[in-house]
Design a protein around this motif. Structure first.
Motif, PDB file in Angstrom:
ATOM      1  N   MET A 222       0.846  -1.195   0.000  1.00 57.39           N
ATOM      2  CA  MET A 222       0.000   0.000   0.000  1.00 57.39           C
ATOM      3  C   MET A 222       0.879   1.241   0.000  1.00 57.39           C
ATOM      4  O   MET A 222       1.710   1.407   0.888  1.00 57.39           O
ATOM      5  N   PHE A 223       0.662   2.100  -0.986  1.00 53.29           N
ATOM      6  CA  PHE A 223       1.442   3.323  -1.137  1.00 53.29           C
ATOM      7  C   PHE A 223       0.541   4.532  -0.925  1.00 53.29           C
ATOM      8  O   PHE A 223      -0.515   4.632  -1.559  1.00 53.29           O
TER       9      PHE A 223
ATOM     10  N   GLY B 151       5.074   5.275   2.712  1.00 51.04           N
ATOM     11  CA  GLY B 151       4.782   6.697   2.609  1.00 51.04           C
ATOM     12  C   GLY B 151       6.015   7.497   2.979  1.00 51.04           C
ATOM     13  O   GLY B 151       6.880   7.014   3.727  1.00 51.04           O
ATOM     14  N   ALA B 152       6.097   8.699   2.451  1.00 55.02           N
ATOM     15  CA  ALA B 152       7.216   9.586   2.777  1.00 55.02           C
ATOM     16  C   ALA B 152       6.974  10.214   4.144  1.00 55.02           C
ATOM     17  O   ALA B 152       5.832  10.353   4.591  1.00 55.02           O
TER      18      ALA B 152
ATOM     19  N   THR C  28       5.680  10.141  10.385  1.00 58.49           N
ATOM     20  CA  THR C  28       5.742   9.008   9.468  1.00 58.49           C
ATOM     21  C   THR C  28       4.319   8.640   9.020  1.00 58.49           C
ATOM     22  O   THR C  28       3.340   9.076   9.640  1.00 58.49           O
ATOM     23  N   ILE C  29       4.216   7.791   8.005  1.00 56.17           N
ATOM     24  CA  ILE C  29       2.890   7.351   7.565  1.00 56.17           C
ATOM     25  C   ILE C  29       2.231   6.534   8.689  1.00 56.17           C
ATOM     26  O   ILE C  29       1.021   6.622   8.889  1.00 56.17           O
ATOM     27  N   GLN C  30       3.004   5.787   9.448  1.00 56.65           N
ATOM     28  CA  GLN C  30       2.443   5.046  10.567  1.00 56.65           C
ATOM     29  C   GLN C  30       1.840   6.001  11.603  1.00 56.65           C
ATOM     30  O   GLN C  30       0.723   5.782  12.085  1.00 56.65           O
ATOM     31  N   GLN C  31       2.541   7.075  11.926  1.00 60.70           N
ATOM     32  CA  GLN C  31       2.028   8.045  12.893  1.00 60.70           C
ATOM     33  C   GLN C  31       0.747   8.698  12.383  1.00 60.70           C
ATOM     34  O   GLN C  31      -0.207   8.881  13.135  1.00 60.70           O
ATOM     35  N   ARG C  32       0.727   9.042  11.098  1.00 63.13           N
ATOM     36  CA  ARG C  32      -0.447   9.737  10.552  1.00 63.13           C
ATOM     37  C   ARG C  32      -1.669   8.830  10.492  1.00 63.13           C
ATOM     38  O   ARG C  32      -2.777   9.257  10.804  1.00 63.13           O
TER      39      ARG C  32
ATOM     40  N   ALA D  90      -4.130  -7.748  11.102  1.00 58.63           N
ATOM     41  CA  ALA D  90      -3.208  -8.101  10.025  1.00 58.63           C
ATOM     42  C   ALA D  90      -1.796  -7.666  10.396  1.00 58.63           C
ATOM     43  O   ALA D  90      -1.598  -6.807  11.264  1.00 58.63           O
ATOM     44  N   ASP D  91      -0.826  -8.248   9.725  1.00 50.88           N
ATOM     45  CA  ASP D  91       0.569  -7.850   9.910  1.00 50.88           C
ATOM     46  C   ASP D  91       0.782  -6.576   9.085  1.00 50.88           C
ATOM     47  O   ASP D  91       0.770  -6.622   7.857  1.00 50.88           O
ATOM     48  N   LEU D  92       0.930  -5.445   9.768  1.00 56.65           N
ATOM     49  CA  LEU D  92       1.126  -4.157   9.105  1.00 56.65           C
ATOM     50  C   LEU D  92       2.609  -3.814   9.189  1.00 56.65           C
ATOM     51  O   LEU D  92       3.150  -3.625  10.275  1.00 56.65           O
ATOM     52  N   LYS D  93       3.251  -3.735   8.030  1.00 54.79           N
ATOM     53  CA  LYS D  93       4.689  -3.453   7.969  1.00 54.79           C
ATOM     54  C   LYS D  93       4.877  -2.066   7.371  1.00 54.79           C
ATOM     55  O   LYS D  93       4.702  -1.873   6.166  1.00 54.79           O
ATOM     56  N   PHE D  94       5.209  -1.103   8.203  1.00 53.23           N
ATOM     57  CA  PHE D  94       5.328   0.285   7.778  1.00 53.23           C
ATOM     58  C   PHE D  94       6.737   0.577   7.269  1.00 53.23           C
ATOM     59  O   PHE D  94       7.725   0.151   7.865  1.00 53.23           O
ATOM     60  N   ASN D  95       6.790   1.309   6.150  1.00 58.24           N
ATOM     61  CA  ASN D  95       8.054   1.651   5.509  1.00 58.24           C
ATOM     62  C   ASN D  95       8.080   3.132   5.165  1.00 58.24           C
ATOM     63  O   ASN D  95       7.216   3.609   4.424  1.00 58.24           O
ATOM     64  N   ASP D  96       9.073   3.840   5.699  1.00 55.40           N
ATOM     65  CA  ASP D  96       9.275   5.232   5.317  1.00 55.40           C
ATOM     66  C   ASP D  96      10.106   5.233   4.048  1.00 55.40           C
ATOM     67  O   ASP D  96      11.155   4.583   3.998  1.00 55.40           O
ATOM     68  N   ILE D  97       9.622   5.929   3.025  1.00 53.68           N
ATOM     69  CA  ILE D  97      10.362   5.952   1.767  1.00 53.68           C
ATOM     70  C   ILE D  97      10.860   7.355   1.470  1.00 53.68           C
ATOM     71  O   ILE D  97      10.284   8.348   1.909  1.00 53.68           O
TER      72      ILE D  97
END
Length: 192
Positions: free
Chosen positions: A70-71, A100-101, A108-112, A131-138
Motif C-alpha cells: 500500500m502506497f 509513505g514519505a 511518518t505514515i504510521q504516525q499519521r 493483520a501484519d502491518l509493515k510500515f516503511n518510510d520511503i
C-alpha cells in the motif's frame, strides 16, 4: 505460468477528490475518494486509502489471505479516510506493506494513520488491526524494488507535499500522479 503472472491491470476503486460523492450523478467515474489497485504479475499494489479502499476491502474478503503493498501519496483526509474501514487490515493472517514519505512535520505514515484513528476521531485504534502491518518510510526519488517490479517516486507540487508513483514491470509502466497543481508557465518536470 498462470495468466495472472503475465498481467498488469489497473482498477479504479475511488477517483474523487476531497469529498466522497456516490450517487446517480457520479456513476460514470465513481463517487469514492482515491484508491487505485494495480495487479502486477502476482503482486497487488494499492495506492491511497480514500473511501474506495473500503470497497476494495469488501472485495478482498473472498480472496484471503491477502498480501499487498500500500502506497500513500500524502495524508490529506481524502487519501486516508478509508483506511479505518479497510476490513482486511483487521483480519489476522493478512499482510500489508505500507509505504509513505515522512511528512514535512517529520510524522511518518504510521504516525499519521495511527493519529486519525485515535479518540475522539475514531472508536477503534490502529493497534486493534489484526493483520501484519509493515510500515516503511520511503525517500522521494529513491526507487523501490518489489521482486521484479520497480516503483519510482517523485515529489508533486501540492500544499503539504505529495508523492507521485510510477510502476515499471516487464516493459509496462503506469503512473499514479494525483493532487498536483500545474504551473501556469511550464510543465512540472517531476510529473514528466
Amino acid at each position: 505460468m498462470s495468466s495472472m503472472q503475465n498481467q498488469f491491470t489497473v482498477h479504479f476503486w475511488g477517483v474523487r477528490g476531497s469529498i466522497a460523492s456516490p450517487g446517480a450523478e457520479t456513476v460514470r467515474y465513481g463517487g469514492n475518494t482515491p484508491c487505485i489497485e494495480m495487479r502486477v504479475g502476482e503482486s497487488r499494489l494499492i495506492f491511497d486509502g480514500g473511501t474506495g479502499l473500503r470497497v476494495l476491502g469488501q472485495t478482498l474478503l473472498s480472496q484471503m489471505p491477502v498480501e499487498a503493498h500500500m502506497f500513500f501519496t500524502h495524508s490529506h483526509w481524502d487519501h486516508i479516510q478509508g483506511f479505518p474501514f479497510f476490513v482486511p487490515a483487521f483480519v489476522k493472517g493478512n499482510c500489508f506493506h505500507i509505504y509513505g514519505a515522512v511528512a514535512p512535520n517529520k510524522a511518518t505514515i504510521q504516525q499519521r494513520l495511527n493519529d486519525q484513528m485515535l479518540h475522539p476521531n475514531f472508536p477503534v485504534p490502529l493497534q486493534i488491526m489484526g493483520a501484519d502491518l509493515k510500515f516503511n518510510d520511503i525517500e522521494v526519488g529513491k526507487p523501490l524494488e518489489i521482486g521484479d517490479i520497480k516503483v519510482e517516486t517523485a515529489l508533486l507540487n501540492h500544499p503539504g507535499e505529495a508523492m507521485g508513483y510510477r510502476v515499471n514491470w516487464r516493459g509496462y509502466a503506469a503512473a499514479y500522479v494525483t493532487d498536483t497543481e500545474h504551473f501556469p508557465d511550464r510543465l512540472d518536470e517531476n510529473v514528466l
